[in-house]
Structure formats: structure tokens, C-alpha cells
Design an enzyme around this catalytic site. Structure first.
Site, PDB file in Angstrom:
ATOM      1  N   GLY A 252       0.841  -1.199   0.000  1.00  0.00           N
ATOM      2  CA  GLY A 252       0.000   0.000   0.000  1.00  0.00           C
ATOM      3  C   GLY A 252       0.868   1.237   0.000  1.00  0.00           C
ATOM      4  O   GLY A 252       2.086   1.152   0.161  1.00  0.00           O
ATOM      5  N   LYS A 253       0.210   2.368  -0.155  1.00  0.00           N
ATOM      6  CA  LYS A 253       0.953   3.639  -0.206  1.00  0.00           C
ATOM      7  C   LYS A 253       1.811   3.839   1.032  1.00  0.00           C
ATOM      8  O   LYS A 253       2.910   4.353   0.968  1.00  0.00           O
ATOM      9  CB  LYS A 253      -0.025   4.812  -0.336  1.00  0.00           C
ATOM     10  CG  LYS A 253      -0.711   4.834  -1.698  1.00  0.00           C
ATOM     11  CD  LYS A 253      -0.717   6.223  -2.308  1.00  0.00           C
ATOM     12  CE  LYS A 253      -1.002   6.169  -3.793  1.00  0.00           C
ATOM     13  NZ  LYS A 253      -2.399   6.051  -4.131  1.00  0.00           N
TER      14      LYS A 253
END
Ligand code: GLU
Length: 479
Positions: A252-253
């Protein structure tokens, strides 16, 4: 068959310009590029910009800059053109309309006359009756003639299960329940991804589609379109996900899926980025972990992509980057290091010292900002107590420093290099019996730091005169 000898391999990278690209996008591009390069094929860059609401300004430039930075060059694309120009979907609307008309003619598409409220009512009814809502259950009996202002829907005629081959996963299958009448062209005149990419891949002669495995569930839709248009299926290469550092959930980011160009700003090497990306989900089947881009292309093989994917690990990236720094020819290394140094520190001899201490070039910036390198060009200031080694008496330290100055003075100016200095300090240490009592004050006097590159190298870089002057200053402080 993976590689048909008579057919030219054509792969593509087809990003949507909806924001910055991250490692996941770049890995897809890298594999598609490497496969084309390995097989002397063509690699296309195509911009899938049909979702105008999600478009983010600057994304196209961003993706191009990212690819160019690591050397993933394309043979056809929006900036350079090619035999299938244009390479932006928003400029290819005529093609989609042409195929839309073919589908209408063949009875495979219809104008969708329903308002949002009507669709909502269908949905509600399906919910109440505890059955899935399917468009195909509500096909209008007499659809209006499609004039471009209503959405155009695909009409799945063969409600059947689909089977296909994936070059990573092998034989795949999906039941008929996955099929429904999907939108081909939206009310705004732009095609959907589902339709546009099929037409583009057809027109551009794409032979191998590489994309993330989140597209597996949509594949039956694509297959029904290929069948309706009576076109040959390309090969599918669905790439495994990139997992976060814990290996459990998708990257994920927060844990690393950042703007890819950040890595450039942090001072990673393009060759290291390729090496790092290549190994997330693939390996050459040997122990070798450091590959140049050329070696990677040579070894790249779709059969070695693992279904389970790979995880993103920044420590691994740092290690790989350091190994690539070691591979740099002297001149290139100097160029990279100097980029991060102010003029007064652009000294040839400090390049290897710095290179030894970093994983990525951006760390040099910290060193400079913290003043850790200042001693190379200006006299350090420090607290005189720091000259004392552990609990050694001040007099001993003073005596040793005087001795060092005496011995250094005897070395000929031209011979004053790290080896000569090392020998000289070794001899003095042997005489006193305590290495630290000699080396520590010398290091401190020269650099002002308790941890620094070794004092022999510092002495060589400073030269005889400056070295002796700094040692004398320390003697003065202690006297
Ligand atoms: N435009 C799609 C995306 O960015 C590409 C998928 C594909 O490669 O077919 O996810």
C-alpha cells in the site's frame, strides 16, 4: 505456446493517467519491456485516458519520466508516434466507434435506454428477490438506435463458462455467472477500459498482455469480446501482486508504494531499480542476485515468474543499490557523488570514502547538512576533552600527539600518503602498546569526530602541512 518463432512479439504498457506511478506499475512495464527486448520484439507505451473524471494533470509526463529514468524505452508511444499512431486512447475514438458499429451490426451491442432511477429499481427488485442483478436480464426489447449519446452495451450472447491459458498461472476457468452486458462506450462518448484496450491491443498487434492479476476476474468479459469480434486471443501474462514488507497484504501507499520518482530524488541508481523490481516476483533460478539490466533481459523468462508474487523490502533495495554503486566505473561514481556535494567538497579522493559509507546517494545530502564532511575543507572545532581516549591520562595523549607530529614531519611531502601514514602510526602504536591512545586523538584532531573515515585516508587527503597543523592545534589545546 510462449514464443512463436514466426510471430514478432509485441508487448505494451498501458497506464491510466490517474496519478503518479509506483513500483507496481513499473514492475509491469519492466517485464513487458524485458520480454520484448529479449525476443527482439516491440514495446509500446499506450496511455489509457478515457476516464476523464479520474485523470490527474501531469500523470503522462510522470510516467514517461519514470520509464526514461530507469531506461525502459518504448518503440512506439504518444511522444514518438509509430505505425499505430495515436497512442492515447482519447485520440482513438474513431477506432472504437468503428468496432462499436461492427458489434451493433452483428447484434452484439445495444444502446442502453435506462435512466439511473430505472436501473436502481431493477437492482432493488433483484435484491428483494435475492438474486444477483444482471443487466442481461433487462435487455430492452426495442433498443433505440445508438447515436452516441446513450451508453452502448455489449450483449453477451454465449452465456457459458470460459477457459483460457495464462502464461504464469496455466489453465484458468470462470463460470458463466461472471458474464454480463457491460458498457462499451459511455454516455460521454468515451469507451470503457474493457472495450478500448481490446480494440487497441488488436489494432496494435499486441501478442502478449502483461498486467496485474486483478484483471483475471474480468478476463471472461474480454474473451467474450474477442469471440464476438472473431479475433485471436493474445497471450495472457497476469503478474502476481507485490506484497508489503510483511508479505501478508498487498503493498500500500503507506509502506512503499510511493511516487516512483521519489527514488530518483533519493539517489538510487536506475540499474539498481531494475534489479530490485525484476526480483519482485521473478528470479533467474540461480543464486545470482545482482544483475545489470542487460543480464536481466538475457535471463528473463516468463516461466520463472512466481504466482505467489514477491514482497517489497526497502532494505533489499538499499543493499542492491550499494552493490550497483560498487559496480560503477570510477568516473561515473565521481559524477554521481559530486552531484550531491557543494563545490568545496568536490574532491576526487573523498569519492571512495563517501561511496563506502552510503546505500543511496541522497545520504550524502544528510552528511553535508550535518557538517559530517566539513573537516575535509575546514578546520574542525571540537571540545578538547574529546581528544582524550577513555581514561588515558592527558599527558600520555599529549606525548603521543607530539610524537606523531615528530614522525610525520620526517615523511617527505611527496610520500605523505595513507600507506606511509598508516605505517608510521602503527610503529608509534607498537611502541606505546595502545593503539587507541594514538589513533583516537589523531582522528579527532583531524576530523573533530569520534567516528570518521580512518585517519590515514584523512591525512592523505588533507596533505602533510594541513595534517600537521591540525595536530599542532590539538597539542596546543591540551598543553
Ligand atoms: N489502464 C490499465 C491500468 O492502468 C491497464 C491494464 C492493462 O494493462 O490492460 O490499470
Amino acid at each position: 505456446m510462449e514464443n512463436n518463432q514466426t510471430q514478432k512479439i509485441v508487448t505494451r504498457f498501458a497506464p491510466s493517467p490517474t496519478g503518479f506511478v509506483h513500483v507496481g506499475n513499473l514492475r509491469t512495464a519492466l517485464y513487458a519491456w524485458a520480454y520484448a527486448r529479449k525476443n527482439k520484439g516491440t514495446f509500446i507505451l499506450r496511455i489509457e485516458d478515457t476516464d476523464k473524471a479520474r485523470e490527474v494533470e501531469g500523470s503522462i509526463e510522470h510516467v514517461m519520466e519514470s520509464l526514461k529514468w530507469i531506461g525502459v524505452n518504448w518503440d512506439e508511444g504518444p511522444d514518438i508516434g509509430g505505425p499505430n499512431t495515436p497512442y492515447k486512447q482519447s485520440e482513438r475514438l474513431d477506432s472504437y466507434i468503428k468496432y462499436a458499429k461492427i458489434l451493433i451490426e452483428k447484434g452484439f451491442a445495444y444502446a442502453d435506454p435506462y435512466t439511473e432511477e430505472e436501473v436502481e429499481a431493477f437492482r432493488k427488485k433483484a435484491d428483494e428477490e435475492k438474486r444477483p442483478f444482471l443487466y442481461r436480464d433487462h435487455r430492452p426489447e426495442n433498443p433505440p438506435v445508438w447515436n452516441g449519446s446513450l451508453p452502448l452495451r455489449f450483449k453477451v450472447k454465449d452465456i457459458k463458462s470460459y477457459e483460457w491459458n495464462d502464461l504464469v498461472r496455466g489453465h484458468l476457468k470462470a463460470g458463466a455467472e461472471a458474464l454480463d452486458d457491460f458498457i462499451l462506450i459511455k454516455g460521454d462518448g468515451y469507451p470503457t477500459y474493457n472495450f478500448a484496450h481490446v480494440i487497441d491491443d488488436l489494432e496494435m498487434g499486441v501478442t502478449h498482455i502483461m498486467r496485474g492479476d486483478e484483471f483475471i476476474s474480468s478476463t471472461p468479459k474480454f474473451l467474450s469480446l474477442y469471440d464476438a469480434l472473431e479475433i485471436k486471443r493474445p497471450e495472457f501474462v497476469m503478474l502476481p501482486p507485490i506484497m508489503g514488507p510483511d508479505g501478508k497484504k498487498k503493498l500500500g501507499k503507506r509502506d512503499g508504494a510511493k511516487d516512483f520518482l521519489e527514488y530518483k530524488k533519493e539517489g538510487y541508481l536506475p540499474s539498481a531499480m531494475i534489479n530490485f523490481l525484476a526480483f519482485i516476483g521473478w528470479n533467474p533460478g540461480t543464486e545470482k542476485e545482482i544483475l545489470t539490466p542487460e543480464e536481466f533481459i538475457e535471463l528473463f523468462d516468463l516461466k520463472q515468474i512466481h504466482i505467489s508474487g514477491g514482497s517489497f523490502n526497502e532494505d533489499k533495495l538499499n543493499w542492491i543499490n550499494k552493490e550497483h554503486i560498487k559496480l560503477l566505473p570510477e568516473n561515473d561514481l565521481e559524477k554521481y557523488v559530486f552531484e550531491w556535494l557543494p563545490k568545496e567538497l568536490q574532491i576526487k579522493k573523498i569519492v571512495p570514502i563517501i561511496a563506502e559509507r552510503i546505500y543511496k546517494f541522497g545520504e550524502i545530502k544528510d552528511m553535508v547538512e550535518k557538517g559530517e564532511l566539513d573537516f575535509f575543507y575546514k578546520e574542525p572545532s571540537y571540545d578538547k576533552e574529546k581528544l582524550i581516549y577513555k581514561d588515558t591520562a592527558k599527558e600520555i595523549i599529549l606525548k603521543n600527539l607530539i610524537n606523531v607530529v615528530d614522525q610525520f614531519s620526517k615523511i617527505e611531502e611527496l610520500k605523505f600518503d595513507k600507506n606511509e601514514v598508516r605505517t608510521c602510526l602503527d610503529v608509534i602504536s607498537l611502541e606505546t602498546g595502545k593503539k587507541g591512545e594514538v589513533l583516537h586523538p589523531v582522528r579527532l584532531a583531524l576530523s573533530g569526530l569520534e567516528k570518521s573515515p580512518d585517519p590515514f585516508i584523512i591525512s592523505e587527503i588533507l596533505g602533510k602541512e594541513e595534517t600537521i597543523s591540525r595536530l599542532n592545534k590539538a597539542i596546543l589545546l591540551l598543553s
